[in-house]
Design an enzyme around this catalytic site. Structure first.
Site, short mmCIF file in Angstrom:
data_model
loop_
_atom_site.label_atom_id
_atom_site.label_comp_id
_atom_site.label_asym_id
_atom_site.label_seq_id
_atom_site.Cartn_x
_atom_site.Cartn_y
_atom_site.Cartn_z
N THR C 42 0.08 7.17 5.60
CA THR C 42 -1.16 6.91 4.87
C THR C 42 -1.53 8.08 3.97
O THR C 42 -2.01 7.89 2.84
CB THR C 42 -2.31 6.66 5.88
OG1 THR C 42 -1.93 5.59 6.74
CG2 THR C 42 -3.59 6.30 5.16
N HIS C 45 0.25 7.84 0.81
CA HIS C 45 -0.36 6.84 -0.09
C HIS C 45 -1.55 7.46 -0.82
O HIS C 45 -1.71 7.27 -2.03
CB HIS C 45 -0.89 5.63 0.71
CG HIS C 45 0.18 4.86 1.42
ND1 HIS C 45 1.48 4.80 0.98
CD2 HIS C 45 0.12 4.09 2.55
CE1 HIS C 45 2.19 4.03 1.82
NE2 HIS C 45 1.40 3.60 2.77
#
Lengths: 345, 345, 345, 345
Positions: C42, C45
C-alpha cells in the site's frame, strides 16, 4: 436536585419505595427514563437477602431491579451512538473492556464482570444510569414491556441458537421465564418437537401456547420415560436446561440422544452428581454453559425476530403493575401463579 | 483347516495363548494378518475380569486385543476398496449403519455400537477378521508399530482438533497413552503452552519429550494453583481430560478460563460431583465428550500428520514384545513404568 | 513544540523526510514512539500515487506508513488498559464502534472502516498518534521488528486459522510477505503438505525455509498439474490466495479438491472470470474473503505463537534500514529481491 | 418378464412412453414402485438434448426422471434397513464409498459421483431400481407428492441451514422450485426479512405465500437498490442464489452486507465476472457452493420439518399429472406458468 421514586434495598431486612436524587451519568454512561422494568429471580434473592445475595458484593443501600427498557435522557461525552430520545433496553453484563475475554469477543463473560443492579444501582425507579456500552438501542416497534424482558429473552434465544434446533427435537426443563422464552425461541428457529417440563400446570399451559408440543410434569410422570417415548427411544437432539434443579439436570442428560447437545442455563444451588462416563463421554454430548447474551449478536437477531413477529414474549408476561404495587409483584413472582411480572414506574 | 496362535480369554479366571483356527471373513469382512497389536487398558479389564468386563457383553472364549495393524489377506465379496496386500489399521467402533447416528455422520457413536474384541474376536493373534468398514487402509510409510496405536492416537488427536488449540494454552490431565498422544497432538496443531499432569514421573518425562512445556505432579503440588500461575491467573484455554480420575476432572474445571473448552475423554468409574453453576454456566464452558474418532475425518488428518513427521507416536511406545511374552506385557502395563506396550505376533 | 522526523507524502509527485510537529493524542488516542515500521505494498501505491491511491480518500500531506511497533508515551483520558512504557503494535483497521458489524463482533470490517495512514497520519516517523482501540499491547518478548509486521502476519495467520489446516494440504499462491507468513502459519498449525507458488526464486527459497514442502514457479511449470500430481489427483484441501493475480486465482480454484476451502486475501486490480458452476457449486467450495485480523482473537493467538517460537516471522524480513534510507527501502521492495523491508526510525 | 410403462429418451431426437421390462435390483439395490415423480430442469435438458445433456455421459436409451417417491418392492441381499412396503424418497447422488470425500462425511460430493437417471435409468416409470444407499426411508406422514420433491427441497433447506438465517435477512435470487423451497426453508428457520427476486410474477406470488416479505422483479426495478432500501443501506445478511443467472449472481454480491454469507446453488451456463476484491475480500464474504443434500443430516431435519408442518412444499407444486400427460408437463415446466410439475405413474 431533581428527585425520583425508587425501590431501594436499604438494609438486610428492609426494602422501601423512596424518593431519591435522580442519578447523574458520567462521561461513559447514559441516563435513561425507565418505561418498564421486569422482576427477576435475582431480585427475589436480594429482597430476601439470602446467602447468595449476602455474598454477591452488593453495597447497601441499592436501587433494585436490572431488566428494563427506557428512553435516553442524557448521554455522557464519551458515549457514541446514543442520543436523547433513543429507546433502549439494558444489557446487564458490564464488561471491563480490557481482559482476555473482552478482547476476544466474549465481553459478556468478562473476567472482571460487573452486574447492573448488583454492583451498581438498578432500574426499579423513574430513572437509571446505565453504562453506555450496556444501553442497547432497540427499534420503536418493540413495546416497552417486551423491551423490559429482552435480557432474559436473549439468554433463552442464545441457548436456542447454540443448540441448532432447526428440524430437531428439544427438551426444555424448567418453565420459568427463561424456559418459556426458550420454548418460544426454539419454535421460532424451527424446532420440530419441543417437550417442556415443569411442576407448575400454569407454566406448562403457557409453554403450550408458546410452542411446546408436549408438556411433562415430572411430579406426575417419569420425565426420562416420557422423552424416550416421544422420540422413539432415541432421546432428544438438544436440551435447554432452565430450571437449575439438580434432579432435572440429571434427568436431562439421560433424555439426551447420543451426539446430542445441552445448554446449561439454570443455576443449581449446590454441586451435583453426573455420570460423566455414561452421559457425556459415551454419548459425546456437547455441553455449553450459557451465562448471558453475546454482545451484541444475540440482540441483533432477537430484535429482528421480535419486530418480524416470529418471536413473541408476551404470553410469559402474566402481570403488569405500577411500581407502587411492588410488594404484590414480589408475592406473585414467588409462587408459580405468575410468570413474568413487569413494573411500570 | 489352518491354525494360528491367539491370546484367548477362555474363562473368568484364565487367559491362554492357544492354537485356534484362522477365522474366515464373511462377505462384509476382511481377514488380516496382524503385524502389531497394542495393549489397552480395556484389555487389562478383560484380563482381570472386573465388574466392567463382566457386564460388557463379552462371550467367552474370546480372542483378546483390539488395537492393531496388519495386512489384508482376503476381502469379502461385498467389501469395496480393500485388496490383499493393503496395509490397514483397525477402527474398533463397529457401526450398525442404519441408526440415526450412523445416518447423520456420527457412526462412531452408533446407537447400536459394537466394539471390536468385545463383541467380536480381537487381534492378539496371527490373524483377525475385521468388518470391512473398520479396516482402514493406511499409507505404507506408517510403521506397523505406529499403525497399531492409531486407534488411541486418533482419540487424542480428535480431542486436540475439537479444542482448537492453535495459539492456545492446553492442560492435559492424565499421561497414559491417550494423554501423551494428546500432548503430542496439541503440540503438532500449534498449542503454545501445554501443561501435563500425572502422578508418574516416567510418564511426565515422556510428556516433556512429546511437547509439554510444564509438568505437574498433582501429588506433589497443587494443580489448580500451578495452572493459574502458568496462565497469569486466567486459566487455560482448553483442557483435555484423559485420566478418568474424579479429582482430576474436578480440578480440571477449576483450571479452565471463562469461555474455555473441555474435552472429556477419560472414563471415571463412578458418578462425580461438579459445580455446574460456577464451573460451567458462569464460565460458559464448552464441554464435549470424546468416545472415539470420526469415521474417517480424524483418520485422514492423522495419517497426514504421521506421514509428514509432524506427529510422532513413538515416544509413548515404551515396550515392544513378541506375543509369547504377553504376560510380561500385561505386568508392565499394569504399573506406570511402561506406557504403551506393543505385541508383535 | 517538539518536532520529529517523518516521511511525508506532500503532493502527488513528492515524498520527503521532513521535520514536523510531534502530534498530540486526543482523549481516545495514544501517542507512541515508533521503534520499527514496515513497508507494505500500500505504501508503494501511495508513493507512486497510482489510481488506487488517488481514489483512496487520502488528504495530503500525510505521514506515510501503517505497520509498526512502538512504545506508549501518553494515553488519552478515555483510553483504558494502556500506559506509558507499554510495548504496542498497531492494528490498522479503525472501527466506528456503532455499526452493525462493530456491534456484532466484526469491527475489523466496520461498515465505516477507516485505515491508519490512509485516513490518518501514519508511522514512518519518530512518533505516531494511534486510536486507543488500535494500539495492541504486546509481550516484551516479541522484538520490535517482528512487532512491526504483526499486521500482515495476523492477516496470514487468520487465513490459516480459517482454513483448518491441521493435517491438511494447503496451496499458498503468491509469496510476498503475506504469502510467506501464510506458509509459516500453516506450518505452525499442523498443515502437512504446503505447496507455495511464486515467480520469484528468492521468495520461493524463503518459502521453503518457512515451511513449504514444494515450490512451484508457475512461469516454469503448470501449477494445476503440479498440485494435482502432489495430491494424487485429488487437489488440495485448502488454498490461501495471497497474490491478487487474476490467473493465480483462477488456477487456485482448479487446484482445489471437492469440498475444499479457499481464503481470498490478495486483491486483484480488476474483475475476474470464474467458472462458478464447476469450481464452486459442484465442488461445494467454501470461500472466505479475508480483509484483516479479528480484533483481537487473531492477535491473541498470534502473540502466543510468536512468544512460544512456533511461528517465526524473521525469514521474511529481508532488510532492516534506518528511516533515512527510505528511498532505498522503496526500491528494494519494488522488485522481488527484497521481501519485507523494516525501517527503524 | 413383467413389463411397465416408462418415459424413455430413446435417441437425441426422441422421447417415448414405452413398455419396457421391470428392472431387477442387484444385491446392493432396491426395486421401488414409483408413486410420484417430479420434473426437474435437468429433465428438460435431456429432453432437448442440449450441450449439457450431450456431454453428461448419458447412455441412450435411458428412462428419464430422478426426483421421486415410491414404495420398496424388493431389496437386494446386501441392503440393510430397508424392507418391502417402506416408503422411500430418492437421494439422487450415488457415491462410490471409497474416495476421500466419501470417507470424510462428504459422500454427496463424491469424487466419482454418479447421478440417478444420468448414469442409471430413472424414475418416470412404474418401477425403478435405486442403489440401497440412495433409497431414503421417509415417514408415512409425508405425502408421495411431497416425497417426490424432497431432493430439490433438501438442496434448498441445506442452503438455508448453511446460511444461519435465524433472525437474519435473506435474499433469494431466482424463484424456480429450489428458490421457492429456499424461501420456505428460510421462513421455517426463523429468517426475519426474506426478499425474493424473479422475473415471473406467478413465481413471485408463490414466493409471497411461502414466506417472502418483499418481492422484486429485477426487470421492473433495480434489485441492488431495492435490497439496500429494505435493509437500511446495510445489505442482507445472507443470499441464497438459486437462479444460475449471471447478472443475478453479480447483483447478489452487491446486495450483501460486509460479513455476509452467500450460498451458490444455481448453475450458470458460462464463466462469470466477479469483483473479488470489492465483493469478497473487502466484505469478508463467506461463500459456499451447494450441490446437494448432506447424506443424511439434511434429510433428517427435512423430514422433521415436513412432518411437523413447519415446512410446506405444496405451494410450489403447481401441477400434478398422470405420466401419460408427460408432454404437457414438459411444456408447462418450460414456461414460468408452472413451477413444480409432479407426475403420478
Amino acid at each position: 436536585m431533581k428527585r425520583m421514586r425508587a425501590l431501594v434495598k436499604t438494609s438486610p431486612d428492609t426494602v422501601e419505595l423512596q424518593q431519591v436524587p435522580v442519578p447523574e451519568p458520567d462521561a461513559s454512561q447514559v441516563l435513561i427514563r425507565d418505561s418498564a422494568a421486569a422482576l427477576c429471580g435475582t431480585d427475589l434473592h436480594v429482597y430476601r437477602w439470602n446467602t447468595w445475595a449476602r455474598n454477591a458484593g452488593i453495597q447497601l443501600p441499592v436501587v433494585m431491579g436490572h431488566e428494563c427498557c427506557g428512553e435516553v435522557v442524557a448521554a455522557g461525552a464519551a458515549v457514541s451512538g446514543l442520543h436523547p430520545g433513543d429507546k433502549v433496553a439494558v444489557e446487564t453484563h458490564i464488561p471491563c473492556g480490557n481482559c482476555l475475554q473482552c478482547r476476544n469477543g466474549e465481553q459478556h463473560i468478562c473476567a472482571n464482570l460487573k452486574l447492573f443492579s448488583i454492583h451498581t444501582d438498578g432500574c426499579f425507579a423513574e430513572y437509571a444510569v446505565v453504562p453506555g456500552v450496556c444501553a442497547r438501542k432497540i427499534p420503536e416497534a418493540i413495546s416497552s414491556r417486551v423491551g423490559a424482558v429482552m435480557e432474559p429473552l436473549g439468554t433463552a434465544l442464545r441457548s436456542a441458537l447454540e443448540m441448532q434446533v432447526a428440524g430437531a427435537s428439544v427438551l426444555v426443563t424448567g418453565c420459568g421465564p427463561i424456559g418459556l422464552f426458550a420454548v418460544a425461541s426454539a419454535a421460532a428457529l424451527g424446532a420440530t418437537r419441543i417437550i417442556a417440563s415443569d411442576v407448575s400446570p400454569n407454566r406448562l399451559e403457557i409453554a403450550g401456547r408458546m410452542g411446546a408440543h408436549r408438556n411433562v410434569d415430572p411430579g406426575a410422570e417419569d420425565l426420562v420415560a416420557a422423552v424416550l417415548a416421544e422420540t422413539g427411544g432415541t432421546g432428544v437432539d438438544a436440551v435447554i436446561e432452565a430450571s437449575g434443579n439438580v434432579s432435572a439436570i440429571q434427568q436431562a442428560f439421560r433424555c439426551l440422544r447420543k451426539g446430542g447437545r445441552v445448554a446449561l442455563v439454570g443455576l443449581p444451588d449446590r454441586p451435583l452428581e453426573l455420570e460423566i462416563g455414561k452421559e457425556v463421554v459415551f454419548k459425546e454430548a456437547k455441553v455449553v454453559g450459557i451465562h448471558g447474551r453475546t454482545m451484541f449478536e444475540t440482540w441483533t437477531r432477537m430484535e429482528n425476530l421480535l419486530v418480524s413477529g416470529k418471536l413473541d414474549a408476551m404470553p410469559a408476561i402474566t402481570h403488569v403493575l405500577p411500581l407502587e404495587r411492588w410488594k404484590e409483584g414480589i408475592d406473585l413472582a414467588s409462587n408459580a401463579t405468575a410468570c413474568k411480572v413487569v413494573f411500570e414506574p
